[in-house]
Write a protein that holds these residues in place. Structure first.
Motif, PDB file in Angstrom:
ATOM      1  N   UNK A   1     -12.797  26.831 -26.884  1.00 27.51           N
ATOM      2  CA  UNK A   1     -11.963  25.860 -26.169  1.00 27.51           C
ATOM      3  C   UNK A   1     -12.260  24.442 -26.662  1.00 27.51           C
ATOM      4  N   UNK A   2     -13.552  24.122 -26.814  1.00 26.35           N
ATOM      5  CA  UNK A   2     -13.922  22.785 -27.292  1.00 26.35           C
ATOM      6  C   UNK A   2     -13.580  22.606 -28.767  1.00 26.35           C
ATOM      7  N   UNK A   3     -13.720  23.671 -29.554  1.00 28.36           N
ATOM      8  CA  UNK A   3     -13.328  23.591 -30.963  1.00 28.36           C
ATOM      9  C   UNK A   3     -11.838  23.282 -31.090  1.00 28.36           C
ATOM     10  N   UNK A   4     -11.015  23.939 -30.270  1.00 29.93           N
ATOM     11  CA  UNK A   4      -9.576  23.678 -30.319  1.00 29.93           C
ATOM     12  C   UNK A   4      -9.247  22.257 -29.865  1.00 29.93           C
ATOM     13  N   UNK A   5      -9.861  21.815 -28.773  1.00 28.03           N
ATOM     14  CA  UNK A   5      -9.585  20.462 -28.272  1.00 28.03           C
ATOM     15  C   UNK A   5      -9.988  19.405 -29.304  1.00 28.03           C
ATOM     16  N   UNK A   6     -11.165  19.571 -29.880  1.00 31.05           N
ATOM     17  CA  UNK A   6     -11.641  18.587 -30.860  1.00 31.05           C
ATOM     18  C   UNK A   6     -10.801  18.630 -32.133  1.00 31.05           C
ATOM     19  N   UNK A   7     -10.283  19.804 -32.463  1.00 27.86           N
ATOM     20  CA  UNK A   7      -9.411  19.944 -33.636  1.00 27.86           C
ATOM     21  C   UNK A   7      -8.116  19.156 -33.420  1.00 27.86           C
ATOM     22  N   UNK A   8      -7.556  19.261 -32.217  1.00 25.59           N
ATOM     23  CA  UNK A   8      -6.343  18.493 -31.892  1.00 25.59           C
ATOM     24  C   UNK A   8      -6.603  16.990 -32.037  1.00 25.59           C
ATOM     25  N   UNK A   9      -7.764  16.559 -31.544  1.00 23.79           N
ATOM     26  CA  UNK A   9      -8.096  15.133 -31.632  1.00 23.79           C
ATOM     27  C   UNK A   9      -8.211  14.690 -33.094  1.00 23.79           C
ATOM     28  N   UNK A  10      -8.924  15.486 -33.884  1.00 25.66           N
ATOM     29  CA  UNK A  10      -9.096  15.131 -35.303  1.00 25.66           C
ATOM     30  C   UNK A  10      -7.748  15.074 -36.026  1.00 25.66           C
ATOM     31  N   UNK A  11      -6.874  16.029 -35.714  1.00 31.07           N
ATOM     32  CA  UNK A  11      -5.539  16.004 -36.318  1.00 31.07           C
ATOM     33  C   UNK A  11      -4.789  14.730 -35.937  1.00 31.07           C
ATOM     34  N   UNK A  12      -4.892  14.361 -34.651  1.00 32.27           N
ATOM     35  CA  UNK A  12      -4.188  13.158 -34.183  1.00 32.27           C
ATOM     36  C   UNK A  12      -4.684  11.912 -34.907  1.00 32.27           C
TER      37      UNK A  12
ATOM     38  N   UNK B   1       1.573   7.403 -33.211  1.00 32.89           N
ATOM     39  CA  UNK B   1       1.118   7.235 -31.829  1.00 32.89           C
ATOM     40  C   UNK B   1       0.792   5.764 -31.623  1.00 32.89           C
ATOM     41  N   UNK B   2       1.502   5.089 -30.698  1.00 30.40           N
ATOM     42  CA  UNK B   2       1.194   3.668 -30.457  1.00 30.40           C
ATOM     43  C   UNK B   2      -0.191   3.514 -29.811  1.00 30.40           C
ATOM     44  N   UNK B   3      -0.940   2.522 -30.274  1.00 37.08           N
ATOM     45  CA  UNK B   3      -2.271   2.298 -29.714  1.00 37.08           C
ATOM     46  C   UNK B   3      -3.289   3.260 -30.287  1.00 37.08           C
ATOM     47  N   UNK B   4      -4.525   3.123 -29.809  1.00 38.64           N
ATOM     48  CA  UNK B   4      -5.611   3.968 -30.306  1.00 38.64           C
ATOM     49  C   UNK B   4      -5.617   5.329 -29.616  1.00 38.64           C
ATOM     50  N   UNK B   5      -5.960   6.338 -30.378  1.00 37.16           N
ATOM     51  CA  UNK B   5      -6.162   7.680 -29.803  1.00 37.16           C
ATOM     52  C   UNK B   5      -7.583   7.727 -29.259  1.00 37.16           C
ATOM     53  N   UNK B   6      -7.722   8.095 -27.995  1.00 35.59           N
ATOM     54  CA  UNK B   6      -9.046   8.092 -27.366  1.00 35.59           C
ATOM     55  C   UNK B   6      -9.441   9.490 -26.901  1.00 35.59           C
ATOM     56  N   UNK B   7     -10.750   9.720 -26.857  1.00 35.50           N
ATOM     57  CA  UNK B   7     -11.291  10.977 -26.343  1.00 35.50           C
ATOM     58  C   UNK B   7     -11.668  10.795 -24.887  1.00 35.50           C
ATOM     59  N   UNK B   8     -11.200  11.701 -24.043  1.00 34.79           N
ATOM     60  CA  UNK B   8     -11.655  11.765 -22.657  1.00 34.79           C
ATOM     61  C   UNK B   8     -12.524  13.012 -22.569  1.00 34.79           C
ATOM     62  N   UNK B   9     -13.838  12.840 -22.814  1.00 41.15           N
ATOM     63  CA  UNK B   9     -14.735  13.991 -22.915  1.00 41.15           C
ATOM     64  C   UNK B   9     -14.773  14.781 -21.612  1.00 41.15           C
ATOM     65  N   UNK B  10     -14.798  14.087 -20.481  1.00 42.64           N
ATOM     66  CA  UNK B  10     -14.870  14.803 -19.198  1.00 42.64           C
ATOM     67  C   UNK B  10     -13.635  15.673 -18.990  1.00 42.64           C
ATOM     68  N   UNK B  11     -12.470  15.177 -19.420  1.00 49.03           N
ATOM     69  CA  UNK B  11     -11.238  15.966 -19.322  1.00 49.03           C
ATOM     70  C   UNK B  11     -11.293  17.177 -20.258  1.00 49.03           C
TER      71      UNK B  11
ATOM     72  N   UNK C   1     -13.527  19.615 -18.695  1.00 44.39           N
ATOM     73  CA  UNK C   1     -12.814  20.182 -17.535  1.00 44.39           C
ATOM     74  C   UNK C   1     -11.830  21.272 -17.973  1.00 44.39           C
ATOM     75  N   UNK C   2     -11.092  21.021 -19.067  1.00 47.96           N
ATOM     76  CA  UNK C   2     -10.166  22.031 -19.592  1.00 47.96           C
ATOM     77  C   UNK C   2     -10.917  23.271 -20.058  1.00 47.96           C
ATOM     78  N   UNK C   3     -12.039  23.034 -20.732  1.00 49.03           N
ATOM     79  CA  UNK C   3     -12.887  24.139 -21.177  1.00 49.03           C
ATOM     80  C   UNK C   3     -13.291  25.017 -20.004  1.00 49.03           C
ATOM     81  N   UNK C   4     -13.689  24.366 -18.902  1.00 49.23           N
ATOM     82  CA  UNK C   4     -14.129  25.120 -17.732  1.00 49.23           C
ATOM     83  C   UNK C   4     -12.981  25.881 -17.091  1.00 49.23           C
TER      84      UNK C   4
ATOM     85  N   UNK D   1     -15.469  14.398 -32.870  1.00 47.78           N
ATOM     86  CA  UNK D   1     -15.299  13.406 -31.800  1.00 47.78           C
ATOM     87  C   UNK D   1     -15.982  12.078 -32.110  1.00 47.78           C
ATOM     88  N   UNK D   2     -16.665  12.004 -33.264  1.00 50.03           N
ATOM     89  CA  UNK D   2     -17.240  10.732 -33.685  1.00 50.03           C
ATOM     90  C   UNK D   2     -18.744  10.710 -33.847  1.00 50.03           C
ATOM     91  N   UNK D   3     -19.435  11.799 -33.530  1.00 50.34           N
ATOM     92  CA  UNK D   3     -20.889  11.822 -33.691  1.00 50.34           C
ATOM     93  C   UNK D   3     -21.269  11.870 -35.170  1.00 50.34           C
TER      94      UNK D   3
END
Length: 466
Positions: free
Chosen positions: A52-63, A74-84, A87-90, A195-197
């Motif tokens: 689940x986290x691999x898929x979410x992070x993959x979407x972010x990297x693609x964006x 995409x107007x503006x910066x793409x941001x990561x909401x880690x808690x969200x 939450x989706x993973x859970x 995600x930027x680490x």
């Protein structure tokens, strides 16, 4: 006291599948799980949440990296909401474990929550909210595994963590040090790298994913280095120390020189160990090996004739699908059938991107065994489908017997390799030759065309598109 034909201790993929198959075959079945939710490591803190986290992070990297090239702005910066993201993973985990609850009810399997321990070979004590005892004519031990550790490392589960804690961090690490370049470490390293680490991998062996074919290790290493991950192989970690919010890892490189790594989180990912804590196996006459595994024969039967063991707690690869096969195997054995498992044909997968998948023998194993073999390899970047999706890294490699052309191993790295490997498993199950695959029509344009091309290369060195 309730009596059963079969009791299953542990509700991971091996345990719950074993219970379902026993129930399907007409046996009165119980399953015992010490945690509040069913599904074991895989569904709760392993395979499912990590994907689940691999898929979410993959979407972010693609964006961030690829959308613009696809004509998506995409107007503006793409941001990561880690808690969200967590939450989706859970939510995925909850839905999946809830599905296991449904399957238990559907198959009329009694579920007990609590720690199961043997009183003797036919009686099991269950210590949960209340203490219960059940009787079982046969028992299947499916208690799985836990993350291993190195003896000198103190896991504080805050900054020095295992995969379990890595799945629920409250912040994105600035610099994540990963000890261990195997499947789990690389997958979770890639999640946070996307995600930027900053990611540093420290591996004792001379290559990452050291149990897989050397060609796969080399290609994945190239992909990670391109992503600016710091990969350190042939490094022996000797100390891990936390000072406030900083973790300091010291290791010796292959020349014996001390190297120091500093980060804010350290993921210890050095494999897993069989889990038998609290089982009281000796009371049932069940023997353990010197590696802590439950000793079984070729029928997965323990030293106590009415007790069987499956999955991570016995010898072999620690894979959910291997445990499932063993669960079905034992259930059908108890029903008087004659099931079979070919351990050589249980695929291994790394869910990084590109994905890595393998089945059968590696080049190294065939060379060590003195087998005369031929190699057919085809690069993913030569496929129209790969160019269309911008997934150019990787290849498919087929190893075939030089005289008979029988496929002995298939190794692939690339987009959707985790799904594509099933074609290789089917082919090898029926002892197909490379020529057999080369003569099958593969839809165009697809990633699986690389399998056909590799088969052509192995058969007559006549791949069509290179």
């Amino acid at each position: 006291m309730n009596s059963y034909d079969v009791a299953v201790i542990g509700s991971g993929p091996g345990g719950y599948v074993a219970a379902i198959r026993c129930a399907q075959l007409g046996m009165k079945t119980a399953i015992i799980e010490k945690y509040a939710t069913l599904g074991g490591t895989c569904l709760n803190v392993g395979c499912i949440p990590s994907k689940a986290l691999l898929d979410s992070s993959h979407h972010y990297e693609d964006a961030v990296k690829h959308f613009e090239e696809h004509g998506i702005e995409i107007p503006g910066d793409v941001k990561v909401n880690l808690s969200k993201m967590i939450e989706r993973k859970q939510a995925v985990v909850n839905q999946t474990t809830g599905g296991i609850d449904f399957l238990m009810k559907k198959n009329k399997i009694d579920v007990y929550h609590g720690l199961g321990s043997f009183k003797d070979a036919t009686h099991i004590l269950i210590k949960g909210e209340k203490e219960e005892e059940i009787e079982a004519k046969n028992t299947i031990i499916a208690t799985g595994s836990k993350p291993s550790n190195l003896p000198f490392i103190t896991l504080d589960k805050e900054r020095i963590i295992t995969s379990t804690e890595a799945l629920k961090l409250k912040e994105i690490p600035k610099h994540l040090i990963v000890i261990g370049g195997g499947v789990i470490g690389l997958e979770l390293g890639q999640v946070y790298g996307r995600l930027g680490s900053e990611v540093t991998v420290v591996e004792y062996m001379d290559r990452i994913i050291p149990t897989m074919d050397g060609g796969l290790s080399k290609e994945l290493n190239k992909v990670f280095k391109k992503a600016k991950y710091n990969i350190n192989v042939s490094h022996k970690v000797k100390s891990v120390e936390r000072k406030g919010d900083e973790v300091i890892v010291k290791a010796d490189d292959k020349k014996g020189n001390e190297v120091e790594f500093k980060g804010d989180y350290c993921l210890v990912s050095v494999g897993r160990r069989p889990y038998t804590d609290g089982l009281n196996a000796e009371a049932a006459g069940v023997k353990l090996t010197d590696r802590g595994q439950i000793e079984v024969n070729d029928h997965l039967q323990t030293s106590a004739k009415n007790i069987y063991a499956i999955g991570d707690v016995v010898k072999g690869a620690m894979l959910a699908h291997k445990a499932e096969e063993e669960g079905v195997f034992v259930a059908e054995t108890l029903a008087g059938q004659k099931p079979h498992i070919d351990y050589n044909l249980i695929p291994g997968v790394v869910y990084t991107w590109p994905e890595v998948a393998s089945v059968g023998k590696t080049e190294e194993e065939l060379k060590d065994a003195g087998v005369d073999f031929k190699v057919g390899q085809f690069p993913m970047r030569a496929l129209g489908r790969s160019r269309a999706s911008m997934d150019l890294d990787g290849f498919v490699k087929i190893l075939a017997d030089k005289s008979t052309d029988e496929i002995l191993g298939v190794h692939m790295i690339g987009a959707r390799a985790a799904d594509m490997i099933a074609e290789a498993v089917v082919a090898m199950e029926y002892r197909a030759s490379a020529e057999d695959i080369s003569r099958m029509s593969h839809a165009h344009p697809t990633f699986t065309e690389a399998i056909k091309e590799a088969a052509l290369a192995a058969t007559e060195d006549r791949a069509l598109h290179i």
